[in-house]
Scaffold this motif. Sequence first.
Motif, PDB file in Angstrom:
ATOM      1  N   ASN A   1       0.778  -1.320   0.075  1.00  0.00           N
ATOM      2  CA  ASN A   1      -0.052  -0.054  -0.096  1.00  0.00           C
ATOM      3  C   ASN A   1       0.747   1.346  -0.242  1.00  0.00           C
ATOM      4  O   ASN A   1       1.798   1.502   0.714  1.00  0.00           O
ATOM      5  CB  ASN A   1      -0.912   0.010   1.395  1.00  0.00           C
ATOM      6  N   GLY A   2       0.296   2.120  -0.781  1.00  0.00           N
ATOM      7  CA  GLY A   2       1.091   3.484  -0.605  1.00  0.00           C
ATOM      8  C   GLY A   2       2.214   3.686  -1.681  1.00  0.00           C
ATOM      9  O   GLY A   2       2.632   4.781  -1.645  1.00  0.00           O
TER      10      GLY A   2
ATOM     11  N   GLY B   1       2.390   3.577  -4.982  1.00  0.00           N
ATOM     12  CA  GLY B   1       1.982   4.171  -6.151  1.00  0.00           C
ATOM     13  C   GLY B   1       1.604   3.231  -7.075  1.00  0.00           C
ATOM     14  O   GLY B   1       1.799   3.440  -8.335  1.00  0.00           O
TER      15      GLY B   1
ATOM     16  N   THR C   1      -1.706   1.676  -7.678  1.00  0.00           N
ATOM     17  CA  THR C   1      -2.752   1.919  -8.540  1.00  0.00           C
ATOM     18  C   THR C   1      -2.531   2.992  -9.752  1.00  0.00           C
ATOM     19  O   THR C   1      -2.773   3.012 -10.732  1.00  0.00           O
ATOM     20  CB  THR C   1      -3.944   2.395  -7.736  1.00  0.00           C
ATOM     21  N   THR C   2      -1.733   4.200  -9.095  1.00  0.00           N
ATOM     22  CA  THR C   2      -1.330   5.194  -9.939  1.00  0.00           C
ATOM     23  C   THR C   2      -0.612   4.641 -11.292  1.00  0.00           C
ATOM     24  O   THR C   2      -0.710   5.066 -12.452  1.00  0.00           O
ATOM     25  CB  THR C   2      -0.395   6.248  -9.169  1.00  0.00           C
TER      26      THR C   2
ATOM     27  N   LYS D   1      -1.395   4.731 -15.222  1.00  0.00           N
ATOM     28  CA  LYS D   1      -0.305   5.545 -16.118  1.00  0.00           C
ATOM     29  C   LYS D   1       0.010   4.510 -17.290  1.00  0.00           C
ATOM     30  O   LYS D   1       0.128   4.809 -18.497  1.00  0.00           O
ATOM     31  CB  LYS D   1       0.834   5.857 -15.601  1.00  0.00           C
TER      32      LYS D   1
ATOM     33  N   ARG E   1      -7.365  -2.960  -0.328  1.00  0.00           N
ATOM     34  CA  ARG E   1      -7.543  -1.866   0.167  1.00  0.00           C
ATOM     35  C   ARG E   1      -9.047  -1.253  -0.597  1.00  0.00           C
ATOM     36  O   ARG E   1      -9.149  -1.232  -1.709  1.00  0.00           O
ATOM     37  CB  ARG E   1      -6.484  -1.101  -0.249  1.00  0.00           C
TER      38      ARG E   1
ATOM     39  N   GLN F   1     -10.451   4.193  -7.172  1.00  0.00           N
ATOM     40  CA  GLN F   1      -9.229   4.905  -7.815  1.00  0.00           C
ATOM     41  C   GLN F   1      -8.999   4.308  -9.157  1.00  0.00           C
ATOM     42  O   GLN F   1      -8.872   5.238  -9.858  1.00  0.00           O
ATOM     43  CB  GLN F   1      -8.430   4.805  -6.709  1.00  0.00           C
TER      44      GLN F   1
ATOM     45  N   THR G   1       8.695   4.403  -8.280  1.00  0.00           N
ATOM     46  CA  THR G   1       7.985   5.750  -8.128  1.00  0.00           C
ATOM     47  C   THR G   1       8.529   6.835  -7.306  1.00  0.00           C
ATOM     48  O   THR G   1       9.304   6.850  -6.629  1.00  0.00           O
ATOM     49  CB  THR G   1       6.476   5.374  -7.696  1.00  0.00           C
ATOM     50  N   LYS G   2       7.907   8.013  -7.739  1.00  0.00           N
ATOM     51  CA  LYS G   2       8.262   9.277  -6.846  1.00  0.00           C
ATOM     52  C   LYS G   2       9.446   9.464  -6.845  1.00  0.00           C
ATOM     53  O   LYS G   2      10.029  10.232  -5.919  1.00  0.00           O
ATOM     54  CB  LYS G   2       7.648   8.874  -5.462  1.00  0.00           C
TER      55      LYS G   2
ATOM     56  N   GLY H   1       8.393   6.481 -12.000  1.00  0.00           N
ATOM     57  CA  GLY H   1       7.487   7.529 -11.925  1.00  0.00           C
ATOM     58  C   GLY H   1       8.080   8.998 -11.495  1.00  0.00           C
ATOM     59  O   GLY H   1       8.653   8.936 -10.579  1.00  0.00           O
ATOM     60  N   VAL H   2       7.701   9.769 -12.383  1.00  0.00           N
ATOM     61  CA  VAL H   2       8.347  11.218 -11.997  1.00  0.00           C
ATOM     62  C   VAL H   2       7.410  12.320 -11.665  1.00  0.00           C
ATOM     63  O   VAL H   2       7.738  13.433 -11.974  1.00  0.00           O
ATOM     64  CB  VAL H   2       9.373  11.598 -13.171  1.00  0.00           C
ATOM     65  N   GLY H   3       6.171  11.872 -11.199  1.00  0.00           N
ATOM     66  CA  GLY H   3       5.131  12.903 -11.083  1.00  0.00           C
ATOM     67  C   GLY H   3       3.889  12.089 -11.127  1.00  0.00           C
ATOM     68  O   GLY H   3       3.679  10.864 -11.132  1.00  0.00           O
ATOM     69  N   GLU H   4       2.693  12.946 -10.436  1.00  0.00           N
ATOM     70  CA  GLU H   4       1.613  12.296 -10.351  1.00  0.00           C
ATOM     71  C   GLU H   4       0.448  12.242 -11.544  1.00  0.00           C
ATOM     72  O   GLU H   4      -0.355  11.621 -11.457  1.00  0.00           O
ATOM     73  CB  GLU H   4       0.926  12.995  -9.216  1.00  0.00           C
TER      74      GLU H   4
HETATM   75  P1  GDP Z   1      -1.080   2.529  -3.939  1.00  0.00           P
HETATM   76  O1  GDP Z   1      -1.532   2.322  -2.495  1.00  0.00           O
HETATM   77  O2  GDP Z   1       0.155   1.670  -4.015  1.00  0.00           O
HETATM   78  O3  GDP Z   1      -2.013   2.094  -5.038  1.00  0.00           O
HETATM   79  O4  GDP Z   1      -0.704   3.900  -4.191  1.00  0.00           O
HETATM   80  P2  GDP Z   1      -1.220   5.071  -5.205  1.00  0.00           P
HETATM   81  O5  GDP Z   1      -1.197   4.793  -6.345  1.00  0.00           O
HETATM   82  O6  GDP Z   1      -2.719   5.405  -4.370  1.00  0.00           O
HETATM   83  O7  GDP Z   1      -0.287   6.571  -4.745  1.00  0.00           O
HETATM   84  C1  GDP Z   1      -0.054   6.809  -3.496  1.00  0.00           C
HETATM   85  C2  GDP Z   1       0.266   8.012  -3.528  1.00  0.00           C
HETATM   86  O8  GDP Z   1       1.408   8.398  -4.503  1.00  0.00           O
HETATM   87  C3  GDP Z   1      -0.785   9.092  -4.622  1.00  0.00           C
HETATM   88  O9  GDP Z   1      -0.930  10.426  -3.822  1.00  0.00           O
HETATM   89  C4  GDP Z   1      -0.193   9.161  -6.041  1.00  0.00           C
HETATM   90  O10 GDP Z   1      -0.547  10.270  -6.440  1.00  0.00           O
HETATM   91  C5  GDP Z   1       1.393   9.304  -5.553  1.00  0.00           C
HETATM   92  N1  GDP Z   1       2.406   9.031  -6.520  1.00  0.00           N
HETATM   93  C6  GDP Z   1       2.297   7.781  -7.334  1.00  0.00           C
HETATM   94  N2  GDP Z   1       3.185   7.825  -8.096  1.00  0.00           N
HETATM   95  C7  GDP Z   1       3.799   9.033  -8.115  1.00  0.00           C
HETATM   96  C8  GDP Z   1       5.136   9.703  -8.571  1.00  0.00           C
HETATM   97  O11 GDP Z   1       5.752   9.033  -9.502  1.00  0.00           O
HETATM   98  N3  GDP Z   1       5.463  10.950  -8.083  1.00  0.00           N
HETATM   99  C9  GDP Z   1       4.715  11.443  -7.434  1.00  0.00           C
HETATM  100  N4  GDP Z   1       4.992  12.465  -6.866  1.00  0.00           N
HETATM  101  N5  GDP Z   1       3.724  10.909  -6.717  1.00  0.00           N
HETATM  102  C10 GDP Z   1       3.278   9.676  -6.867  1.00  0.00           C
END
Ligand code: GDP
Length: 298
Positions: free
Chosen positions: A106-107, A109, A111-112, A116, A137, A143, A250-251, A276-279
């Motif tokens: 979890n958390g 990234g 799902t994001t 993408k 979750r 989401q 990610t991030k 991952g380099v942004g949201e």
């Molecule tokens: P999951 O619980 O693993 O599915 O996580 P989520 O996809 O819900 O992402 C958790 C948070 O991380 C969210 O607020 C996303 O927008 C953020 N996030 C995901 N990938 C990136 C990234 O590459 N860069 C940034 N800055 N934020 C990210």
Amino acid sequence: RRLREGLTKTRDNIVAGIDSIFSGFSSIDDDFYEEIEEILVMGDIGINTTTSIIEHLKEEVAEKKIKEPSECKQLLIDEIKRQMDVGDTAYEFENRKSVVLVIGVNGVGKTTSVGKLAGKLKDQGKKVIVAAADTYRAAAGEQLTEWAHRAGVDLIGGQAGADPAAIVYDAVAAAKARNADVLLCDTAGRLHNKKNLMEELRKIYRVLEREYPDAYLETLVVLDGTTGQNALAQARQFKEVANVTGIILTKLDGTAKGGIAVAIQSELDIPVKYIGVGESIDDLQKFNAEQFVNALFD
Ligand code: GDP
């Protein structure tokens, strides 16, 4: 240029330090190596990889009889690239009927990243179906539905708490009926309960083998780049329970710990396939170790 911008903090962390060493030392001695070592470790490249890099650097310097610290910089860059060599890093799932399992805690990234990736594949003209098989979750399904809508791809889901393998089963049926190119499965990753995770993955793999035997299977682990060494530890644990074929890191936009990509490829021999380099939906990039190291040191 986007890559370079995305890695600003990692660059500042590693490169600024390295450059000051190359210009600050007038001879190559133990202190010189120790400072490089410290910077690499601080840059999250990891102790083991750093030790190996320094060892090889020393060998090269001796062999080539190099005296000037500044001449070591290119050797160091080449050595980092060598450490990151994982052989084949093909994106085979783009060229065949395939299933991409995406796992991660979890958390991080996950799902994001699935959203993408769905958008990216759709843009390449592929028919994509997304399976919301992270039923652990509660909000993940909603989401992902939003992401699927944004990407313009179909989604197969289930109730919260439903059996992920049952959702994958439904999704495979849909993928076959609709002649999809790629089935992207967002699945859970409960590392704190490894036995359940293993059981869950095994069930999913069984469904795929039975129902979709000719599909190419890719298993991607999503790791949060801001967690540095912890991400490396997670990757190691996932490698024990699944046939991991790649990493989504990610991030990297907000962190100075991007050096962890070096440690992952060097110590685990698993390619980082995306970063991952942004949201936003465009902020997932294919990863290329050579470009990454160049972006860090240029
Ligand atoms: P999951 O619980 O693993 O599915 O996580 P989520 O996809 O819900 O992402 C958790 C948070 O991380 C969210 O607020 C996303 O927008 C953020 N996030 C995901 N990938 C990136 C990234 O590459 N860069 C940034 N800055 N934020 C990210």
